[in-house]
Design an enzyme around this catalytic site. Structure first.
Site, PDB file in Angstrom:
ATOM      1  N   CYS A   1     -18.163  15.783 -21.942  1.00  0.00           N
ATOM      2  CA  CYS A   1     -19.559  15.556 -21.572  1.00  0.00           C
ATOM      3  C   CYS A   1     -20.451  16.534 -22.338  1.00  0.00           C
ATOM      4  CB  CYS A   1     -19.738  15.736 -20.071  1.00  0.00           C
ATOM      5  SG  CYS A   1     -21.445  15.619 -19.529  1.00  0.00           S
TER       6      CYS A   1
ATOM      7  N   CYS B   1     -21.070  18.513 -12.220  1.00  0.00           N
ATOM      8  CA  CYS B   1     -19.625  18.303 -12.176  1.00  0.00           C
ATOM      9  C   CYS B   1     -18.940  19.652 -12.428  1.00  0.00           C
ATOM     10  CB  CYS B   1     -19.197  17.263 -13.208  1.00  0.00           C
ATOM     11  SG  CYS B   1     -19.864  15.618 -12.894  1.00  0.00           S
TER      12      CYS B   1
ATOM     13  N   CYS C   1     -24.992   9.900 -18.488  1.00  0.00           N
ATOM     14  CA  CYS C   1     -24.023  10.535 -17.586  1.00  0.00           C
ATOM     15  C   CYS C   1     -22.796   9.646 -17.402  1.00  0.00           C
ATOM     16  CB  CYS C   1     -24.682  10.816 -16.240  1.00  0.00           C
ATOM     17  SG  CYS C   1     -23.558  11.508 -15.019  1.00  0.00           S
TER      18      CYS C   1
ATOM     19  N   GLN D   1     -21.084   5.095   1.006  1.00  0.00           N
ATOM     20  CA  GLN D   1     -20.262   5.972   0.168  1.00  0.00           C
ATOM     21  C   GLN D   1     -20.496   5.656  -1.306  1.00  0.00           C
ATOM     22  OE1 GLN D   1     -18.579   8.469   1.188  1.00  0.00           O
ATOM     23  NE2 GLN D   1     -17.795   8.106   3.247  1.00  0.00           N
TER      24      GLN D   1
ATOM     25  N   GLU E   1     -25.374   4.564  15.611  1.00  0.00           N
ATOM     26  CA  GLU E   1     -25.933   5.204  14.417  1.00  0.00           C
ATOM     27  C   GLU E   1     -27.402   5.517  14.664  1.00  0.00           C
ATOM     28  OE1 GLU E   1     -27.190   6.744  11.064  1.00  0.00           O
ATOM     29  OE2 GLU E   1     -25.034   6.352  11.340  1.00  0.00           O
TER      30      GLU E   1
ATOM     31  N   ASN F   1     -17.496   9.869  12.087  1.00  0.00           N
ATOM     32  CA  ASN F   1     -17.725  10.073  10.653  1.00  0.00           C
ATOM     33  C   ASN F   1     -19.051  10.812  10.486  1.00  0.00           C
ATOM     34  OD1 ASN F   1     -17.566   9.901   7.853  1.00  0.00           O
ATOM     35  ND2 ASN F   1     -18.450   7.852   7.803  1.00  0.00           N
TER      36      ASN F   1
ATOM     37  N   CYS G   1     -16.256  15.146   5.498  1.00  0.00           N
ATOM     38  CA  CYS G   1     -16.484  15.601   4.124  1.00  0.00           C
ATOM     39  C   CYS G   1     -16.548  17.121   4.054  1.00  0.00           C
ATOM     40  CB  CYS G   1     -17.771  14.981   3.567  1.00  0.00           C
ATOM     41  SG  CYS G   1     -19.259  15.402   4.501  1.00  0.00           S
TER      42      CYS G   1
END
Length: 389
Positions: A22, A33, A103, A226, A276, A321, A348
């Site tokens: 990259c 990244c 990208c 996601q 939710e 979640n 996560c």
């Protein structure tokens, strides 16, 4: 959904190279990244070690790897520069735009769409927002690609001033890109908030179908999804396989988003409730459930913890979640004393997950799986199955 749960496909093979050479990373222009200079198998092994070290001992399935490049289904691009020469990417330390339209993490459809969208900015005379000067209109471009190759394009603007021009020039864009949904999001505030509350639709279609593991999830403009479709499919398939083993008659999906877990775990004779906080996400989930013709599935807009605390009785299985902060003491405490037999926890952030596990010791982690939603970074998703006893 009906019929037996299909077997999980084999793990995605690991790559022993970096995602790509990259130029942005090598030049120090963009370092998002952060692990790009590490071989991918080393990245994945490091994440597995970190997660296992933070959590109690349990049975781990082989981690689910991602393709190291071209995996991201959503581009969140800051718009900078000028009308005639817009940049799509990030801002540097001075607030000037840095173009990142090449990208490598974006899916192929997004990669192809960004230059066209840059031309559209010029054609529709959308003045990029100047952060230091606090002037201009177009702040961000948010673009999502479905597995079928359709796009949702959202123009985050400071005011309604560009809306008429966007409508006028939209046919030009629709001739060149497979745009299913286009909208304007209004974000008048001068602060680091990606989008505002109000959305103005520019197309007749209001949802983008995301076909994931056999289910169409209908994504609305302000709904979370996601960013790695292939790994999200593996997440839902794993949850479905573990759920099929315990065969719960009743199930809650808390923090359900657009209903990914709820819709994949629905089965004949099973009562499923998704909760939710985002009304937009609930509308998406309801749309998907209606399109699938599912009975016994309902979705509610509200706070997940409040819903659990007010419930007369727990279900047989709860899916949680939550965002990175975890479920917190109140909900963890309710799960501990509720008597619920099984929990699937999708996280996560293993640190907040570990804290939540400490607050519900009667629910023992049985098995887990790391799913690499975010290659080349320190981020990940982990799914745990907890059982009482």
């Amino acid at each position: 959904m009906s019929g037996p749960t299909p077997p999980l496909p084999p793990p995605v093979p690991l790559s022993r190279s970096v995602a790509a050479h990259c130029g942005y990373f090598d030049a120090g222009t963009c370092r998002s990244c952060t692990l790009l200079d590490q071989p991918y198998d080393a990245q994945l092994a490091g994440k597995q070690r970190e997660v296992a070290g933070l959590l109690p001992p349990l049975e781990w399935s082989a981690p689910v790897a991602s393709t190291p490049a071209g995996f991201r289904n959503k581009a969140k691009m800051v718009v900078g520069g000028t009308v005639d020469a817009p940049t799509l990417g990030i801002l540097d330390a001075t607030g000037s735009g840095v173009d990142l339209r090449e990208c490598r993490v974006h899916a192929a459809g997004l990669h192809a769409a960004l230059p066209v969208l840059a031309d559209f900015v010029t054609r529709a005379a959308l003045t990029p927002y100047d952060v230091p000067g606090r002037r201009g209109e177009l702040k961000h471009l948010l673009v999502t690609e479905s597995p079928a190759g359709e796009l949702m394009v959202r123009f985050v603007c400071r005011s309604q001033e560009p809306v008429a021009r966007l409508r006028k020039h939209l046919p030009w864009l629709l001739e060149r890109l497979p745009v299913a949904v286009a909208s304007v999001n209004l974000q008048p505030a001068h602060k680091a908030v990606l989008e505002g509350e109000r959305e103005i639709l520019l197309t007749d279609h209001t949802t983008l179908p995301m076909h994931v593991a056999g289910v169409d999830l209908h994504l609305r403009p302000q709904s979370f999804f996601q960013t790695n479709t292939a790994v999200a499919a593996r997440l839902y398939e794993q949850a479905a396989a573990w759920t099929a083993e315990v065969a719960p008659a009743t199930l809650w999906d808390l923090y359900c988003g657009v209903g990914g877990f709820a819709l994949h775990l629905a089965a004949p004779g099973r009562s499923v409730t998704g909760v939710e906080i985002s009304p937009e996400a609930v509308r998406s989930a309801e749309h998907s459930a209606a399109a699938l013709g599912l009975d016994g599935v309902r979705f509610l807009a509200g706070d997940a913890t409040a819903y659990a605390l007010d419930a007369a009785a727990p279900p047989a299985l709860v899916v949680v979640n939550p965002p990175r902060r975890g479920i917190g003491e109140q909900l963890a405490g309710w799960l501990e004393r509720s008597g619920v037999e099984h929990v699937l926890y999708s996280s996560c952030n293993a640190r907040t997950l570990a804290a939540d596990l400490g607050a519900m010791p009667s629910l023992r982690p049985v098995r887990g799986r790391l799913l690499d939603m975010f290659p080349n970074t320190h981020h990940y998703e982990v799914l745990l199955q907890l059982s009482r006893g």
